[in-house]
Each structure stands twice: as C-alpha cells, then as structure tokens.
Design a protein around this motif. Structure first.
Motif, mmCIF file in Angstrom:
data_model
loop_
_atom_site.group_PDB
_atom_site.id
_atom_site.type_symbol
_atom_site.label_atom_id
_atom_site.label_comp_id
_atom_site.label_asym_id
_atom_site.label_seq_id
_atom_site.Cartn_x
_atom_site.Cartn_y
_atom_site.Cartn_z
ATOM 1 N N GLU A 33 0.594 -1.546 0.126
ATOM 2 C CA GLU A 33 0.069 0.248 -0.621
ATOM 3 C C GLU A 33 0.879 1.490 0.257
ATOM 4 O O GLU A 33 0.407 2.216 -0.110
ATOM 5 N N THR A 35 1.659 2.759 2.460
ATOM 6 C CA THR A 35 1.760 3.762 3.662
ATOM 7 C C THR A 35 3.489 3.608 4.515
ATOM 8 O O THR A 35 3.039 4.944 5.491
ATOM 9 N N GLU A 36 3.600 2.800 4.787
ATOM 10 C CA GLU A 36 5.199 3.208 5.538
ATOM 11 C C GLU A 36 6.137 2.992 4.989
ATOM 12 O O GLU A 36 7.063 2.639 5.571
#
Length: 232
Positions: A33, A35-36
């Motif tokens: 994804e 996100t991190e």
C-alpha cells in the motif's frame, strides 16, 4: 561519526544505485500500500535522473540523485544541531555543507523538492561523487562540539546525522538490512529473499511469496516499473 566517515564507506556509484533499487523493491513487497515505506526509488524522477528516497516518518530523510554528472546525496536529520532550523543563524545551511559542491550538481542543490517554502535547502549532510571520480566527497566543515567538560550527547556524537541517516548505505549486507526491516515493519523477513533481491536477480513469484504471501508478481507491476527492478 560524520559525513566524512560515511564518504569512506560508500561504494562506487553503480553499486550504490543497485543497492538503493533493491531496498526499495523489498519494501514495495513488504508494504504494497506504500503507507509506511522507509525506502523508495523513482527511476523516472526526471528525463536524466533516478532518485532513491528515504523518509523515516519522524522528520529525517535523504535523497540520492543519480544523474549524468554522477551522484548527489542530501541528508536531513531534523534534530541535528546543524539543522537550518536549529543553528544560531536560523534559516541558513550550516557553513561548509554545500559550499564545495561542484557546479555540475547545482540543479540538485537547488531542487525545489529538497528545499523548504522559503527556498532554504533542507540539509544537514551532503556528499557527492562525479562520474569518473575515485571517491565520494563532502565539504570542509567545522562540526559543532559539546561544551568543555560535558559528555557529548548523541546529536554531537553524530552532529550532521550521517551515521544514522546513511547506516544502511554504508552497511549494505543483506543480514543487516533484514534485521532492520524485521524491526521496522514488525514482521518476519525472509533472508534468502532479501539476498536474492540484493543480488539484483530477476524478481520471481517465489521470492515475492517468501516476503509477502498475499502478493503476486502481477500486483507489483507498477512498483517494478517505477523502481526499474528486473523481473523474470
């Protein structure tokens, strides 16, 4: 440890390029994804540049720009005493950090993405290596020191943040990276898969599954293209 110590530990430009590309590929699999992700890589940063990026989510970051002139590294440790926002003469780059950068890298020094809204370069550590050069270089810098008789704190021991920012560029072993990634992503990370990717071998479905059983090779098509990693 300072940027001068880091300069002695960095490899030739093509080796560093592959290493940055590999770290980004591993993390695209671990965090699909995005996100991190700690490390990323943009093989189409511009028509002539590829760029590796690190952001730790807490304000520290670096960028390695690979371009026809060679390679340019900008690092920023937000709690460094050499930060433009911490120095006595606020909103200025610490003397020496950028003063000796060759004119060939002026576009990277002045890159808006590496500056704040006032146009001040966001940098505490800088290295460069021109194509054909035999070493990495950094500016002539008088680093901050602790007060006499006072035990140096961690920021003075690592005044420009280079030791922490560039640790995984200086130590490029699959074992060190796997240990770091397992801690950062809080999950097991398959060492054999990391070694495969760090060797820049074509990415396979088996390697992807070893790192993330919920992911397929097809799921990574956009990341593979953006990173420029070879796929089977």
């Amino acid at each position: 440890m300072t940027v001068h110590d880091t300069a002695k530990q960095l490899p030739e430009i093509p080796v560093l390029l592959d290493h940055c590309r590999a770290m980004a590929m591993v993390e695209a699999i671990l965090d699909p994804e995005g996100t991190e992700r700690y490390h990323s890589f943009d093989s189409t940063w511009s028509e002539t540049e590829e760029t590796a990026l690190m952001r730790d989510g807490s304000g520290d970051e670096y960028a390695v720009v690979f371009c026809p002139a060679g390679a340019y590294i900008r690092g920023f440790a937000h709690e460094s005493p050499m930060s433009p926002y911490e120095a006595d003469d606020a909103d200025t780059v610490w003397p020496g950090v950028l003063d000796d950068v060759p004119e060939a890298f002026r576009p990277q020094v002045e890159e808006p993405a590496f500056s704040d809204e006032e146009g001040i370069p966001v940098v505490t550590a800088c290295l460069w290596r021109e194509s054909g050069d035999d070493r990495w270089r950094a500016g002539t810098i008088e680093f901050p020191e602790s007060d006499e008789g006072v035990e140096p704190d961690e920021y003075v021991a690592d005044p420009d943040g280079a030791a922490s920012l560039f640790r995984l560029l200086a130590d490029r072993s699959a074992e060190s990276y796997r240990e770091w990634a397992a801690d950062y992503y809080d999950r097991p990370v398959d060492l054999a898969a990391v070694r495969h990717i760090f060797a820049m071998l074509p990415l396979t479905a088996e390697v992807v599954r070893a790192l993330n059983s919920d992911l397929t090779l097809d799921d990574l098509a956009e990341d593979i293209q953006e990173i420029g990693y070879p796929a089977a």
